[in-house]
Design a protein around this motif. Structure first.
Motif, PDB file in Angstrom:
ATOM      1  N   PHE A   4       0.842  -1.191   0.000  1.00  0.00           N
ATOM      2  CA  PHE A   4       0.000   0.000   0.000  1.00  0.00           C
ATOM      3  C   PHE A   4       0.881   1.245   0.000  1.00  0.00           C
ATOM      4  O   PHE A   4       2.075   1.195   0.371  1.00  0.00           O
ATOM      5  CB  PHE A   4      -0.983   0.010   1.176  1.00  0.00           C
ATOM      6  CG  PHE A   4      -0.350   0.049   2.531  1.00  0.00           C
ATOM      7  CD1 PHE A   4      -0.108   1.257   3.188  1.00  0.00           C
ATOM      8  CD2 PHE A   4      -0.012  -1.123   3.206  1.00  0.00           C
ATOM      9  CE1 PHE A   4       0.440   1.305   4.453  1.00  0.00           C
ATOM     10  CE2 PHE A   4       0.542  -1.092   4.474  1.00  0.00           C
ATOM     11  CZ  PHE A   4       0.776   0.131   5.098  1.00  0.00           C
ATOM     12  N   GLU A   5       0.319   2.367  -0.420  1.00  0.00           N
ATOM     13  CA  GLU A   5       1.037   3.636  -0.424  1.00  0.00           C
ATOM     14  C   GLU A   5       0.201   4.693   0.276  1.00  0.00           C
ATOM     15  O   GLU A   5      -1.029   4.666   0.229  1.00  0.00           O
ATOM     16  CB  GLU A   5       1.394   4.059  -1.850  1.00  0.00           C
ATOM     17  CG  GLU A   5       0.218   4.240  -2.782  1.00  0.00           C
ATOM     18  CD  GLU A   5       0.664   4.586  -4.197  1.00  0.00           C
ATOM     19  OE1 GLU A   5       1.630   5.356  -4.334  1.00  0.00           O
ATOM     20  OE2 GLU A   5       0.037   4.089  -5.157  1.00  0.00           O
ATOM     21  N   ILE A   6       0.896   5.623   0.913  1.00  0.00           N
ATOM     22  CA  ILE A   6       0.241   6.675   1.660  1.00  0.00           C
ATOM     23  C   ILE A   6      -0.006   7.855   0.716  1.00  0.00           C
ATOM     24  O   ILE A   6       0.928   8.443   0.162  1.00  0.00           O
ATOM     25  CB  ILE A   6       1.099   7.128   2.858  1.00  0.00           C
ATOM     26  CG1 ILE A   6       1.517   5.920   3.699  1.00  0.00           C
ATOM     27  CG2 ILE A   6       0.350   8.153   3.699  1.00  0.00           C
ATOM     28  CD1 ILE A   6       0.362   5.088   4.184  1.00  0.00           C
ATOM     29  N   LEU A   7      -1.285   8.222   0.572  1.00  0.00           N
ATOM     30  CA  LEU A   7      -1.659   9.292  -0.359  1.00  0.00           C
ATOM     31  C   LEU A   7      -1.855  10.631   0.368  1.00  0.00           C
ATOM     32  O   LEU A   7      -1.702  11.689  -0.240  1.00  0.00           O
ATOM     33  CB  LEU A   7      -2.960   8.909  -1.078  1.00  0.00           C
ATOM     34  CG  LEU A   7      -2.941   7.593  -1.864  1.00  0.00           C
ATOM     35  CD1 LEU A   7      -4.310   7.352  -2.462  1.00  0.00           C
ATOM     36  CD2 LEU A   7      -1.864   7.613  -2.930  1.00  0.00           C
ATOM     37  N   GLY A   8      -2.212  10.557   1.606  1.00  0.00           N
ATOM     38  CA  GLY A   8      -2.454  11.809   2.328  1.00  0.00           C
ATOM     39  C   GLY A   8      -2.679  11.585   3.794  1.00  0.00           C
ATOM     40  O   GLY A   8      -2.641  10.469   4.301  1.00  0.00           O
TER      41      GLY A   8
END
Length: 395
Positions: A391-395
């Motif tokens: 997963f990636e952190i978008l905000g």
């Protein structure tokens, strides 16, 4: 012809008859220029094979060996061969003098005079009853094996359905986080599985696990593990407590020698904290594209399901993430890749690849990791279940 030549011919004839009589096969000669084509010679092997003596059969057509169960097709093949003056070999059911049936492999060959007229037929008979029985048993065994294989395939397909049932049908996605996964079992069903659950608003439980083995047993174990995990995960955000509770549920219920490796993390998107427990599983990785840094995620906890709760202690670690960070979790297939020179993929090379591709969106990054492993091995598929979750952190 001289007397000496006549004696030599007689000696040769006696030697030929002696040799014929020592043969295990039955050997017969039938006359084609006499009514009903009678036998004019049978060897000792024929007597042993059929129980008939020479006195019983000389002057008779050999059809006396046939009986009520003799198939007409090979008999007709013999008739046609004799009619055309040709050689043939058939297998037919014959009967001994005492009525015992036996399978006879009969080969007949014409003897012709200088005018190419068939004068006699030589028959060679072999008892293949045991061979036919073996073939019959083998055919039956193959039929049973095919039925068994069909049943196994059906059960494997049902187990695959069960496994697909425990995998998430869709991954969460909000303006704060984006998930992606790759799941390719080596066989119809494998021992890898993963899950992402929303424990509470903005808090996600993220699991990747590897059950020993493949096939139906692995599918059942993944189902047990998934059920035990979800029951525990919905009651606490402590990863150590969840893994410990899962271990307690599975211990003493696992087949001997079986175990599970797990990496379980909880990400709170409200404060960007990641708590995780590494239980016998390959370490995860935090990729920070802004600084081109890859950080291993470890907590060095033991396997799941192999030991009682009194003898193991599961630990958890905690870090804070930033916008742009990516988390990569995987099973061991990607690190157990060998090239054509029998050299295993170096972990440092893998980390370097992650750094070089850290700016890629999480979905593209997982696809590139898969291609990286396959390109290194030179193969089209992995030799073990291949599973990744990120997963990636978008905000």
């Amino acid at each position: 012809m001289s007397a000496k030549e006549i004696v030599s011919f007689k000696e040769f004839e006696d030697l030929l008859i002696k040799a014929t009589n020592t043969a295990n096969e039955g050997i017969t000669i039938s006359s084609m220029d006499q009514p009903d084509r009678p036998l004019v010679f049978v060897n000792d092997g024929f007597e042993r094979l059929t129980g008939y003596s020479k006195e019983d059969v000389i002057g008779k057509n050999c059809r006396f060996l046939q009986g009520k169960e003799t198939d007409k097709a090979p008999v007709e093949a013999i008739r046609q061969a004799i009619k055309n003056g040709e050689q043939t070999t058939v297998e037919l059911l014959n009967y001994k003098k005492d009525g015992t049936p036996f399978w006879n492999r009969l080969s007949i060959t014409p003897l012709k005079d200088k005018n190419d007229v068939t004068t006699h037929y030589v028959g060679v008979q072999s008892d293949i009853t045991e061979l036919r029985e073996t073939q019959k048993n083998l055919k039956a065994a193959n039929k049973d094996l095919a039925l068994f294989q069909d049943r196994i395939n059906f059960e494997l397909e049902e187990a695959r359905r069960v496994q697909n049932f425990i995998l998430p049908s869709a991954l969460p996605e909000t303006e704060k986080i984006r998930f992606s996964s790759v799941f390719e079992p080596m066989d119809q069903i494998g021992g890898d599985f993963y899950d992402v659950i929303e424990i509470e608003k903005g808090v996600y439980g993220i699991l990747i696990a590897d059950v020993t083995g493949h096939g139906i047993q692995a599918a059942l174990l993944t189902f047990m593990t998934s059920f035990a995990f979800k029951n525990a995960a919905l009651h606490t955000s402590s990863t150590a407590k969840v893994v410990s509770a899962t271990n307690e549920k599975l211990y003493d219920k696992m087949p001997r020698g079986s175990f599970i490796t797990m990496f379980y993390a909880v990400y709170n998107s409200n404060d960007k904290t990641l708590t995780y427990t590494q239980a016998g599983h390959p370490e995860g990785y935090l990729l920070r594209p802004s600084s081109k840094v890859v950080t291993p995620l470890t907590s060095e906890s033991p396997l799941v399901g192999a030991f009682s709760g009194d003898s193991v202690n599961y630990r958890e670690s905690k870090i804070r993430l930033e916008v742009g960070d990516k988390i990569i979790l995987y099973t061991d297939a990607i690190l157990e890749v060998w090239n054509s020179d029998n050299v295993m993929l170096n972990k440092e090379d893998f980390i370097s690849f992650l750094i070089e591709n850290s700016n890629q969106p999480i979905h593209d990054l997982l696809g590139r990791i898969k291609s990286f492993g396959l390109n290194y091995s030179g193969q089209k598929t992995f030799k073990d279940d291949f599973t990744m979750l990120g997963f990636e952190i978008l905000g």
